[in-house]
Scaffold this motif. Sequence first.
Motif, short mmCIF file in Angstrom:
data_model
loop_
_atom_site.label_atom_id
_atom_site.label_comp_id
_atom_site.label_asym_id
_atom_site.label_seq_id
_atom_site.Cartn_x
_atom_site.Cartn_y
_atom_site.Cartn_z
N ASP A 1 -2.26 -50.67 -7.25
CA ASP A 1 -2.40 -51.41 -8.49
C ASP A 1 -1.13 -52.22 -8.77
N THR A 2 -0.70 -52.32 -10.00
CA THR A 2 0.43 -53.18 -10.34
C THR A 2 1.71 -52.36 -10.49
N TRP A 3 2.76 -52.76 -9.76
CA TRP A 3 4.06 -52.11 -9.88
C TRP A 3 4.85 -52.75 -11.02
N TYR A 4 5.53 -51.91 -11.79
CA TYR A 4 6.43 -52.37 -12.84
C TYR A 4 7.82 -51.80 -12.57
N GLU A 5 8.82 -52.66 -12.53
CA GLU A 5 10.19 -52.22 -12.33
C GLU A 5 10.70 -51.54 -13.60
N LEU A 6 11.54 -50.52 -13.42
CA LEU A 6 12.23 -49.94 -14.56
C LEU A 6 13.57 -50.64 -14.73
N ALA A 7 13.81 -51.16 -15.91
CA ALA A 7 15.06 -51.85 -16.18
C ALA A 7 16.23 -50.87 -16.03
N GLY A 8 17.35 -51.39 -15.53
CA GLY A 8 18.58 -50.61 -15.43
C GLY A 8 19.71 -51.40 -16.05
N SER A 9 20.91 -50.89 -15.89
CA SER A 9 22.07 -51.53 -16.52
C SER A 9 22.34 -52.93 -15.99
N LYS B 1 21.58 -59.38 -15.39
CA LYS B 1 22.98 -59.76 -15.24
C LYS B 1 23.16 -60.74 -14.08
N GLU B 2 24.24 -61.50 -14.15
CA GLU B 2 24.59 -62.38 -13.05
C GLU B 2 24.84 -61.55 -11.79
N GLY B 3 24.29 -61.98 -10.69
CA GLY B 3 24.42 -61.25 -9.44
C GLY B 3 23.21 -60.42 -9.10
N THR B 4 22.34 -60.15 -10.08
CA THR B 4 21.09 -59.43 -9.81
C THR B 4 20.02 -60.46 -9.45
N VAL B 5 19.37 -60.28 -8.31
CA VAL B 5 18.40 -61.25 -7.80
C VAL B 5 17.03 -60.61 -7.73
N GLN B 6 16.10 -61.17 -8.50
CA GLN B 6 14.70 -60.74 -8.39
C GLN B 6 14.03 -61.50 -7.24
N ASP B 7 12.94 -60.93 -6.74
CA ASP B 7 12.20 -61.56 -5.64
C ASP B 7 13.10 -61.84 -4.44
N TYR B 8 14.06 -60.98 -4.22
CA TYR B 8 14.92 -61.08 -3.05
C TYR B 8 14.16 -60.55 -1.84
#
Length: 553
Positions: free
Chosen positions: A396-404, A408-415
Amino acid sequence: MPVMLLSAMMFGCSEDDEVAGTSPQLPVITLDSDNAVYQVKTGRELSIVPTYENVDNALYIWRRDGVIVCEDPSYTFVAQSQDEGNSFYLTLTVSTLNGSTAEEMRVNVVSLEIPYISLTGASEGYTVMVDDELALTPLIAETSIETSYRWTVDGSPVSQEKNYTFSSSQTGAYTLCLTASNEDGEDSVEFTVTVCTPEEMPFSWTFPQTVFNVSQGRSIRLMPYDVENLFDGTFTWEVDGSEVQSGDGAVYIFSATAQGAHTVTVTMSNDYTIESQDLTVNVCPVEGTYYRQRTADSSADWNKVYEFLAAPGQFVDGSSTTTMEQAVATATTTLAAGSYVSLGGFGGYIVVGFDHSIDNSGSYDFAVRGNAFSNSSEPGIVWVMQDENGNGLPDDTWYELAGSETGKEGTVQDYAVTYYKPANAGLDVQWVDNQGGSGTLNPKYPAWADEEKYTLRGTCLAARNSDQSGNGSYWTNADYDWGYADNYSTKDMITGTTANHFRISDAIDYKCDPVPLQYIDFVKVQTGVNAQSGWLGEISTEVLGFYDYNMQK
């Protein structure tokens, strides 16, 4: 892969230097190997002769497996008979009054020094436009004996250099071959380069999945990945035969309003070609329809491993496990015994389930055991899923759990990172990412991954590892504040153990907006950093177990 290390001790500039706009320059080391990996045959000597810059009055220190073995600019490794089949790690540190620089390297002692070749993309061939240049830079096992190279195009010799740049003003398919040879043997790789006009360049895109399940009342993001040769193309989206969006946007947000199966068609069109892809979106009943109530017989612990696909890693099975089924069985046995499962480098993941749905209490709901301690964190991104279609599978659909680090700059989604299987065990694993980066890893390639290459996608955090010693002997993997598995956190390690605790209420969607999930059924943990820490190897998340914390409060 060579790693540049800077000493923690730096000498300050004088006032005159600052006025002149100059600053002390650290030593620069350039190894005589593309990937800092050498091989030498038993009974032979291997001379490693780097070149240097900024080394006036320098001190040279060579360490072999941590022990000082040489204080000269070059080093000769002597392979003894008992060394065959083993690997040895060397660290070269060059120090001046301006500071220190170090490089790490590996020497493999083998029975024959065959110059094995690895060239990313060769198995599929290459496509280029007329007059464009294709730079071919193979990875070839470095040897202690002279190696010769021979490039041919359609059988005709064109170069005797290790690297070659191909270009043609004529369209067509060309057969290229590289042969590397020495007195111990040879290796070769042959592949096709297709030269096209712009209108002939093939458009390509990737759809990691074509069937989606989502609960009624929610929305889901649909998009192609790895789009190439778009040439100002436009995307047209249709739902059940009716056009709903058109333009240069490759992303469509599907709103799940009506239950049932819906066909979503995306069509890309440019001046040269038209390509279409059908996707199926199953709109499932509203949240709660397939909720599984906890009973007196329910266990707090996970009850099943559904998927386990590691990235290359030093603690990854590189030979005996050859199928996903075998990998899942091995992971199940390992976790049940209380031992750790290594997910390897970036993107490696494991998916587990429980015998009941885990409720969203508004506070910490479940936990993931790891083996992190202060300054030894290898963070894993945590994802959660409801069994929205009620079939008992994590499809089904995955949902990411937000973290600290979310947002933020440097965090890349869809990497995304694509790993290439080495042509020989003596070669490193090569990788390329979707941000223009590339590199090599020296750990094991999982035997149950795709035979030639495979791609792992997810969220990537900025690395926090560093060499505290300045000479490669003491690496630390600094901690992240909260929200990640196998990460030392004073905030979510609330039970005083190595378990990180997580809140279902931290679930977010593709826009990082909160998703109000009442419960979850499946958990995925995925290595969230793409980095190496010298002799410690790649940063790789380890998991030792999962449990419903609501049942232990």
